[in-house]
Scaffold this motif. Structure first.
Motif, PDB file in Angstrom:
ATOM      1  N   HIS A  60      -5.294  48.121 -33.728  1.00 31.54           N
ATOM      2  CA  HIS A  60      -3.948  47.775 -33.314  1.00 31.54           C
ATOM      3  C   HIS A  60      -3.100  46.474 -34.356  1.00 31.54           C
ATOM      4  O   HIS A  60      -4.292  45.699 -34.959  1.00 31.54           O
ATOM      5  N   PHE A  61      -1.964  46.374 -34.665  1.00 33.29           N
ATOM      6  CA  PHE A  61      -1.579  45.300 -35.072  1.00 33.29           C
ATOM      7  C   PHE A  61      -0.143  45.424 -35.269  1.00 33.29           C
ATOM      8  O   PHE A  61       0.511  45.745 -34.251  1.00 33.29           O
ATOM      9  N   VAL A  62       0.571  44.340 -35.575  1.00 33.68           N
ATOM     10  CA  VAL A  62       1.837  43.589 -35.293  1.00 33.68           C
ATOM     11  C   VAL A  62       3.114  44.445 -35.015  1.00 33.68           C
ATOM     12  O   VAL A  62       2.966  45.406 -36.359  1.00 33.68           O
ATOM     13  N   GLY A 135     -18.301  37.319 -30.593  1.00 36.12           N
ATOM     14  CA  GLY A 135     -20.347  38.239 -29.795  1.00 36.12           C
ATOM     15  C   GLY A 135     -21.008  38.642 -30.774  1.00 36.12           C
ATOM     16  O   GLY A 135     -21.871  38.810 -30.204  1.00 36.12           O
ATOM     17  N   SER A 136     -20.158  39.521 -31.412  1.00 34.45           N
ATOM     18  CA  SER A 136     -21.505  40.957 -31.907  1.00 34.45           C
ATOM     19  C   SER A 136     -22.150  40.721 -33.303  1.00 34.45           C
ATOM     20  O   SER A 136     -22.990  40.726 -34.251  1.00 34.45           O
ATOM     21  N   LEU A 137     -21.093  39.821 -33.894  1.00 38.84           N
ATOM     22  CA  LEU A 137     -21.536  39.092 -35.215  1.00 38.84           C
ATOM     23  C   LEU A 137     -21.467  40.493 -35.517  1.00 38.84           C
ATOM     24  O   LEU A 137     -21.783  40.626 -37.263  1.00 38.84           O
ATOM     25  N   ASN A 182     -22.584  36.969 -24.733  1.00 35.73           N
ATOM     26  CA  ASN A 182     -22.348  37.308 -26.395  1.00 35.73           C
ATOM     27  C   ASN A 182     -20.964  35.910 -26.291  1.00 35.73           C
ATOM     28  O   ASN A 182     -20.150  36.659 -27.413  1.00 35.73           O
ATOM     29  N   THR A 183     -20.878  35.385 -25.773  1.00 36.87           N
ATOM     30  CA  THR A 183     -19.573  35.093 -25.101  1.00 36.87           C
ATOM     31  C   THR A 183     -19.435  33.333 -26.240  1.00 36.87           C
ATOM     32  O   THR A 183     -20.322  32.604 -25.159  1.00 36.87           O
ATOM     33  N   VAL A 184     -18.337  32.837 -26.759  1.00 35.06           N
ATOM     34  CA  VAL A 184     -17.899  31.638 -27.145  1.00 35.06           C
ATOM     35  C   VAL A 184     -17.646  30.492 -25.442  1.00 35.06           C
ATOM     36  O   VAL A 184     -16.694  30.891 -25.760  1.00 35.06           O
ATOM     37  N   GLY A 206      -6.025  36.753 -31.723  1.00 33.09           N
ATOM     38  CA  GLY A 206      -5.604  36.773 -30.910  1.00 33.09           C
ATOM     39  C   GLY A 206      -5.945  37.081 -29.637  1.00 33.09           C
ATOM     40  O   GLY A 206      -5.994  36.149 -28.672  1.00 33.09           O
ATOM     41  N   PRO A 207      -5.398  38.111 -28.328  1.00 28.16           N
ATOM     42  CA  PRO A 207      -5.513  37.359 -26.783  1.00 28.16           C
ATOM     43  C   PRO A 207      -6.906  36.936 -26.673  1.00 28.16           C
ATOM     44  O   PRO A 207      -6.925  36.634 -25.051  1.00 28.16           O
ATOM     45  N   ALA A 208      -8.109  37.759 -26.622  1.00 29.62           N
ATOM     46  CA  ALA A 208      -9.438  37.180 -26.512  1.00 29.62           C
ATOM     47  C   ALA A 208      -9.374  35.623 -27.132  1.00 29.62           C
ATOM     48  O   ALA A 208     -10.349  34.806 -26.018  1.00 29.62           O
ATOM     49  N   HIS A 211      -7.673  33.365 -24.637  1.00 33.72           N
ATOM     50  CA  HIS A 211      -7.912  33.468 -22.884  1.00 33.72           C
ATOM     51  C   HIS A 211      -9.117  32.788 -22.611  1.00 33.72           C
ATOM     52  O   HIS A 211      -9.661  31.575 -22.526  1.00 33.72           O
ATOM     53  N   THR A 212     -10.094  32.402 -24.075  1.00 29.97           N
ATOM     54  CA  THR A 212     -11.089  31.652 -24.325  1.00 29.97           C
ATOM     55  C   THR A 212     -10.503  30.345 -24.551  1.00 29.97           C
ATOM     56  O   THR A 212     -11.151  28.938 -23.723  1.00 29.97           O
ATOM     57  N   LEU A 213      -9.293  29.452 -24.864  1.00 37.30           N
ATOM     58  CA  LEU A 213      -8.932  28.656 -24.957  1.00 37.30           C
ATOM     59  C   LEU A 213      -8.125  28.113 -23.753  1.00 37.30           C
ATOM     60  O   LEU A 213      -8.087  27.367 -23.360  1.00 37.30           O
ATOM     61  N   CYS A 240      -2.434  37.679 -23.507  1.00 36.98           N
ATOM     62  CA  CYS A 240      -4.150  36.772 -23.066  1.00 36.98           C
ATOM     63  C   CYS A 240      -4.550  38.477 -22.712  1.00 36.98           C
ATOM     64  O   CYS A 240      -3.765  39.241 -21.774  1.00 36.98           O
ATOM     65  N   ARG A 241      -6.226  38.799 -22.764  1.00 40.35           N
ATOM     66  CA  ARG A 241      -6.370  39.184 -22.573  1.00 40.35           C
ATOM     67  C   ARG A 241      -8.283  39.080 -21.923  1.00 40.35           C
ATOM     68  O   ARG A 241      -8.982  38.536 -22.301  1.00 40.35           O
ATOM     69  N   GLY A 242      -8.256  39.145 -20.571  1.00 34.00           N
ATOM     70  CA  GLY A 242      -9.708  38.495 -19.834  1.00 34.00           C
ATOM     71  C   GLY A 242      -9.619  38.295 -18.769  1.00 34.00           C
ATOM     72  O   GLY A 242      -8.900  38.880 -18.021  1.00 34.00           O
TER      73      GLY A 242
END
Ligand SMILES: NC(=O)c1ccc[n+]([C@@H]2O[C@H](COP(=O)([O-])OP(=O)(O)OC[C@H]3O[C@@H](n4cnc5c(N)ncnc54)[C@H](OP(=O)(O)O)[C@@H]3O)[C@@H](O)[C@H]2O)c1
Length: 283
Positions: A60-62, A135-137, A182-184, A206-208, A211-213, A240-242
Motif C-alpha cells: 500500500h502507499f499514500v 515483530g518479524s525482524l 512478537n509485539t512491542v 502507520g496504523p499499527a 495503535h501501539t501509541l 488505526c489498526r488493532g
C-alpha cells in the motif's frame, strides 16, 4: 508556499504563514530528559484513506491525489523538531522495493534550510535518531545503510527470532526486547527511550504503530491533515489498526487551520489533537 492558511481554532479566524506554523510550537521544549513528548502525524482523505493499493505495487502507499508540498512542508517541520523518529519494519522492506514514499526525514532540500537552522539553534544533531518497531525482524540491513550515521534502535518482542536478533546485532544494530510475544509494548518502549534521554519523539509509521501509541496512552499529540477529497476504493488503510480500544481513546481539538491552496483542485484542514484525560466511568 508563501500563501497563508487560516487559523479556525482557537478563534477568531486569523491568517498565518504556512512556513513556521508547526515549528513555532517548539515540541522539543515540551519534552524533558526522562519524559519525552511523543507525537505523530497522518495525511488522510475525507473518507479516511491514508494508504491505498494499486495493481502495479506490492505494498500500500499514500494516495498520490492527497500528497502535496504544503502538507510535506509541515511534515518536515515536525521531523525537524524531533531527536528520534519511530518507524516500522514495513518502511525498510518498502524502501528496498523502491516503494517507500521518501527517504526518512529530515530532507536535505534547500527549501528546508530554516528547519535545519532551527535544529542547530537548539543544539539538536543534524538528523534525528531512529527507532524501528518490528515483530518479524524482517528488516533488510541494506535498507539501513543510508542511516548508519544515526543511532538506530530496533524494538521487538520477547519471542523475536533469535537468528534475526543475532544477525542485526552482528551488523552493529541495537536490538531490544520490549514486549510479550512478537509485539512491542508502548510503555516498555517509552521506558527504554526515556532512559536514553530522548525528548521529542516523532512517530512516522502507520496504523499499527499508531495503535501501539494510543492503546498504551503514551501519545501526546496527533497532527492530522485531512484533504477535502473522497477517494473510495476497496483496499486501503485508515489511521488505526488493532484490537478495539476499551476505553476508546478520546481526543480534544487543540488547533485547526484551513488551507485552500492544496492539494490540486482541493483544500485541506490541518488538525491538532491531544488525548483527553481519562474520566473513570460513573457507577
Ligand atoms: N498517509 C499517511 O500519513 C501515512 C503515514 C504512515 C504510513 N502510511 C502508509 O500506511 C500503510 C500501512 O502501514 P502499515 O500497515 O505497514 O502499518 P505500520 O504501523 O506502518 O507498520 C506495521 C509494521 O510495524 C511493525 N509494528 C507495528 N507495531 C508494532 C508493535 N507494537 N510491535 C512490533 N512491531 C510493530 C510491524 O513490523 P514487522 O512486520 O516487521 O513485524 C508491522 O508490520 C503504508 O503503506 C504506509 O505508506 C501512511
Amino acid at each position: 508556499m508563501h500563501r497563508p492558511v487560516t487559523r479556525l481554532f482557537p478563534g477568531p479566524p486569523l491568517e498565518l504563514s504556512l512556513e513556521g506554523l508547526y515549528l513555532e510550537q517548539d515540541l522539543y521544549a515540551r519534552g524533558r530528559p526522562g519524559k519525552p513528548f511523543i507525537y505523530t502525524n497522518f495525511i488522510s482523505s475525507l473518507d479516511g484513506r491514508i494508504a491505498i493499493a494499486t495493481g502495479d505495487r506490492t505494498t500500500h502507499f499514500v494516495p498520490p491525489a492527497i500528497v502535496n508540498p504544503r502538507d510535506w512542508r509541515l511534515y518536515q517541520e515536525l521531523a525537524g523538531q524531533a531527536d528520534l523518529l519511530i518507524t516500522s519494519g514495513r518502511y525498510f522492506r518498502q524502501s528496498l522495493l523502491g516503494e517507500a514514499q521518501d527517504a526518512l526525514p529530515l530532507s536535505s532540500s534547500q527549501a528546508y534550510d530554516d528547519i535545519r537552522d532551527w535544529r542547530s539553534s537548539r543544539g539538536l544533531a543534524t538528523q534525528p535518531d531512529i527507532a524501528i518497531l518490528s515483530g518479524s525482524l524482517d528488516i533488510p540491513v541494506a535498507a539501513l545503510v543510508p542511516y548508519r550515521s544515526r543511532s538506530i534502535h530496533v524494538l521487538t518482542g520477547e519471542n523475536a527470532d533469535p537468528r534475526r536478533v543475532a544477525s542485526l546485532r552482528d551488523n552493529g544494530i541495537a536490538v531490544i526486547r520490549a514486549g510479550n510475544g512478537n509485539t512491542v509494548d508502548g510503555m516498555r518502549m517509552l521506558e527504554y527511550l526515556a532512559a536514553r534521554d530522548y525528548r521529542s519523539i516523532y512517530a512516522i509509521a502507520g496504523p499499527a504503530v499508531f495503535h501501539t501509541l494510543t492503546s498504551s496512552g503514551i501519545l501526546k499529540r496527533l497532527y492530522l491533515t485531512i484533504t477535502l477529497q473522497v477517494l473510495g476504493g476497496n483496499s486501503f488503510d485508515t489511521l488505526c489498526r488493532g484490537d478495539l480500544l476499551e476505553p476508546v481513546a478520546g481526543m480534544r481539538l487543540a488547533g485547526l487551520h484551513y488551507d485552500p491552496h492544496a492539494p490540486a483542485n482541493g483544500a485541506q484542514l490541518f488538525g491538532i489533537f491531544e488525548p483527553r484525560e481519562q474520566i473513570p466511568p460513573a457507577h
